[in-house]
Design a protein around this motif. Structure first.
Motif, mmCIF file in Angstrom:
data_model
loop_
_atom_site.group_PDB
_atom_site.id
_atom_site.type_symbol
_atom_site.label_atom_id
_atom_site.label_comp_id
_atom_site.label_asym_id
_atom_site.label_seq_id
_atom_site.Cartn_x
_atom_site.Cartn_y
_atom_site.Cartn_z
ATOM 1 N N ARG A 80 0.691 -1.334 -0.078
ATOM 2 C CA ARG A 80 0.062 -0.127 -0.205
ATOM 3 C C ARG A 80 0.690 1.239 -0.275
ATOM 4 O O ARG A 80 0.580 2.128 -0.490
ATOM 5 N N ARG A 81 1.879 1.161 0.884
ATOM 6 C CA ARG A 81 2.665 2.452 1.006
ATOM 7 C C ARG A 81 3.518 2.634 -0.279
ATOM 8 O O ARG A 81 3.628 3.543 -1.021
ATOM 9 N N LYS A 82 3.990 1.408 -0.922
ATOM 10 C CA LYS A 82 4.592 1.457 -2.292
ATOM 11 C C LYS A 82 3.633 2.054 -3.549
ATOM 12 O O LYS A 82 4.049 2.811 -4.291
ATOM 13 N N SER A 83 2.480 1.536 -3.521
ATOM 14 C CA SER A 83 1.279 1.793 -4.333
ATOM 15 C C SER A 83 1.186 3.506 -4.101
ATOM 16 O O SER A 83 0.796 4.307 -5.319
ATOM 17 N N ALA A 84 0.874 3.937 -3.131
ATOM 18 C CA ALA A 84 0.754 5.212 -2.721
ATOM 19 C C ALA A 84 2.034 6.167 -3.371
ATOM 20 O O ALA A 84 1.749 7.107 -4.047
ATOM 21 N N ALA A 85 2.962 5.750 -3.267
ATOM 22 C CA ALA A 85 4.271 6.594 -3.572
ATOM 23 C C ALA A 85 4.436 6.420 -5.145
ATOM 24 O O ALA A 85 4.460 7.236 -5.799
ATOM 25 N N LEU A 86 3.805 5.245 -5.886
ATOM 26 C CA LEU A 86 3.880 5.383 -7.113
ATOM 27 C C LEU A 86 2.734 6.087 -7.757
ATOM 28 O O LEU A 86 3.065 6.986 -8.736
ATOM 29 N N ILE A 87 1.539 6.165 -7.112
ATOM 30 C CA ILE A 87 0.547 6.955 -7.654
ATOM 31 C C ILE A 87 0.997 8.504 -7.462
ATOM 32 O O ILE A 87 0.779 9.463 -8.428
ATOM 33 N N GLU A 88 1.580 8.808 -6.572
ATOM 34 C CA GLU A 88 2.154 10.376 -6.113
ATOM 35 C C GLU A 88 2.948 10.420 -7.121
ATOM 36 O O GLU A 88 2.917 11.672 -7.802
ATOM 37 N N ARG A 89 4.136 9.830 -7.621
ATOM 38 C CA ARG A 89 5.118 10.015 -8.633
ATOM 39 C C ARG A 89 4.409 10.359 -9.812
ATOM 40 O O ARG A 89 4.712 11.004 -10.706
ATOM 41 N N TRP A 90 3.389 9.156 -10.311
ATOM 42 C CA TRP A 90 2.621 9.252 -11.323
ATOM 43 C C TRP A 90 1.959 10.592 -11.697
ATOM 44 O O TRP A 90 2.000 11.420 -12.784
ATOM 45 N N TYR A 91 1.368 11.039 -10.604
ATOM 46 C CA TYR A 91 0.528 12.263 -10.375
ATOM 47 C C TYR A 91 1.402 13.561 -10.931
ATOM 48 O O TYR A 91 1.189 14.412 -11.629
ATOM 49 N N LYS A 92 2.602 13.427 -10.030
ATOM 50 C CA LYS A 92 3.422 14.460 -10.224
ATOM 51 C C LYS A 92 4.149 14.608 -11.655
ATOM 52 O O LYS A 92 4.329 15.997 -12.237
ATOM 53 N N LEU A 93 4.436 13.632 -12.123
ATOM 54 C CA LEU A 93 5.145 13.528 -13.461
ATOM 55 C C LEU A 93 3.988 13.434 -14.689
ATOM 56 O O LEU A 93 4.516 14.442 -15.657
ATOM 57 N N MET A 94 3.069 12.949 -14.696
ATOM 58 C CA MET A 94 2.205 12.945 -15.781
ATOM 59 C C MET A 94 1.279 14.049 -15.760
ATOM 60 O O MET A 94 0.911 14.848 -16.629
ATOM 61 N N ILE A 95 0.670 14.342 -14.596
ATOM 62 C CA ILE A 95 -0.565 15.261 -14.499
ATOM 63 C C ILE A 95 0.033 16.516 -14.396
ATOM 64 O O ILE A 95 -0.282 17.473 -15.133
ATOM 65 N N LEU A 96 0.614 16.885 -13.524
ATOM 66 C CA LEU A 96 1.177 18.156 -12.886
ATOM 67 C C LEU A 96 2.053 18.559 -14.022
ATOM 68 O O LEU A 96 1.935 19.832 -14.642
ATOM 69 N N ALA A 97 3.207 17.713 -14.540
ATOM 70 C CA ALA A 97 3.944 18.153 -15.544
ATOM 71 C C ALA A 97 3.123 18.313 -16.916
ATOM 72 O O ALA A 97 3.534 19.454 -17.675
ATOM 73 N N GLY A 98 2.292 17.507 -17.184
ATOM 74 C CA GLY A 98 1.336 17.947 -18.204
ATOM 75 C C GLY A 98 0.513 19.075 -18.272
ATOM 76 O O GLY A 98 0.502 20.014 -19.075
ATOM 77 N N ASN A 99 -0.093 19.492 -16.968
ATOM 78 C CA ASN A 99 -0.595 20.738 -16.758
ATOM 79 C C ASN A 99 0.292 21.939 -17.031
ATOM 80 O O ASN A 99 -0.086 22.884 -17.500
ATOM 81 N N GLU A 100 1.488 21.567 -16.517
ATOM 82 C CA GLU A 100 2.519 22.850 -16.566
ATOM 83 C C GLU A 100 2.817 23.010 -18.169
ATOM 84 O O GLU A 100 2.933 24.129 -18.593
ATOM 85 N N CYS A 101 2.805 21.947 -19.022
ATOM 86 C CA CYS A 101 3.166 21.961 -20.259
ATOM 87 C C CYS A 101 2.142 22.613 -21.173
ATOM 88 O O CYS A 101 2.217 23.603 -21.903
ATOM 89 N N TRP A 102 0.778 22.327 -20.768
ATOM 90 C CA TRP A 102 -0.413 23.067 -21.349
ATOM 91 C C TRP A 102 -0.385 24.589 -20.919
ATOM 92 O O TRP A 102 -0.881 25.373 -21.875
ATOM 93 N N SER A 103 -0.107 25.021 -19.685
ATOM 94 C CA SER A 103 0.029 26.112 -19.205
ATOM 95 C C SER A 103 0.920 26.863 -19.897
ATOM 96 O O SER A 103 0.742 27.956 -20.546
ATOM 97 N N ASP A 104 2.198 26.249 -20.235
ATOM 98 C CA ASP A 104 3.325 26.941 -20.881
ATOM 99 C C ASP A 104 2.724 27.201 -22.350
ATOM 100 O O ASP A 104 2.937 28.469 -23.180
ATOM 101 N N TRP A 105 2.076 26.264 -23.022
ATOM 102 C CA TRP A 105 1.583 26.612 -24.554
ATOM 103 C C TRP A 105 0.403 27.598 -24.671
ATOM 104 O O TRP A 105 0.460 28.335 -25.625
ATOM 105 N N GLU A 106 -0.286 27.390 -23.585
ATOM 106 C CA GLU A 106 -1.400 28.481 -23.527
ATOM 107 C C GLU A 106 -0.891 30.007 -23.473
ATOM 108 O O GLU A 106 -1.141 30.884 -24.054
ATOM 109 N N HIS A 107 0.159 30.039 -22.461
ATOM 110 C CA HIS A 107 0.814 31.332 -22.238
ATOM 111 C C HIS A 107 1.517 31.815 -23.591
ATOM 112 O O HIS A 107 1.276 32.932 -24.029
ATOM 113 N N ARG A 108 2.200 30.778 -24.275
ATOM 114 C CA ARG A 108 3.091 31.214 -25.463
ATOM 115 C C ARG A 108 1.886 31.484 -26.601
ATOM 116 O O ARG A 108 2.163 32.539 -27.386
ATOM 117 N N THR A 109 0.803 30.736 -26.539
ATOM 118 C CA THR A 109 -0.343 31.180 -27.603
ATOM 119 C C THR A 109 -0.890 32.450 -27.330
ATOM 120 O O THR A 109 -0.991 33.377 -28.468
#
Length: 142
Positions: free
Chosen positions: A93-122
């Motif tokens: 459970r601890r390991k799964s929670a850490a993996l979900i947190e890592r996935w969220y930070k890398l995929m979701i938050l990083a993706g949102n930052e990318c979209w935010s950067d593209w929106e700012h440039r646009t």
């Protein structure tokens, strides 16, 4: 029954004699004793009923009890395995929670930052285009 008690008393006379350190109970008057007995009268019926129900319970067969006693080492091993499994589940459970947190930070938050950067440039490009359009429209009107 009387004979049994007398033989017990003869063999263990020390059990049937009051020790010298015990004090005699205080004597109570008859009305006080009556009041105590009447206050506890309902308990007598309850206790008698409970004792009767215990008497009616069947005793388990000796064979069943001995077989259960024989199972104790197996039960202990199963408990140990269960504790190990609970620890492993907690670890997973601890390991799964850490993996979900890592996935969220890398995929979701990083993706949102990318979209935010593209929106700012646009938005910057759109402003530059509008300025250029306004400048060209101003040059053509003169």
């Amino acid at each position: 029954m009387l004979m049994r008690c007398s033989s017990l008393e003869a063999r263990h006379s020390d059990l049937f004699q009051a020790s010298p350190s015990e004090e005699a109970p205080p004597t109570l008057s008859y009305p006080m004793l009556r009041q105590i007995v009447l206050a506890c009268a309902s308990l007598y019926a309850t206790t008698a009923s409970q004792l009767a129900s215990v008497r009616d319970l069947p005793l388990p067969a000796a064979k069943a009890s001995t077989s259960m006693i024989g199972l104790q080492p197996r039960i202990d091993r199963v408990n140990e395995v269960q504790m190990e499994q609970l620890q492993e589940i907690a670890h997973l459970r601890r390991k799964s929670a850490a993996l979900i947190e890592r996935w969220y930070k890398l995929m979701i938050l990083a993706g949102n930052e990318c979209w935010s950067d593209w929106e700012h440039r646009t938005a910057q490009v759109e402003r530059e285009i509008r300025r250029e359009e306004v400048r060209q429209a101003g040059d053509g009107a003169i």
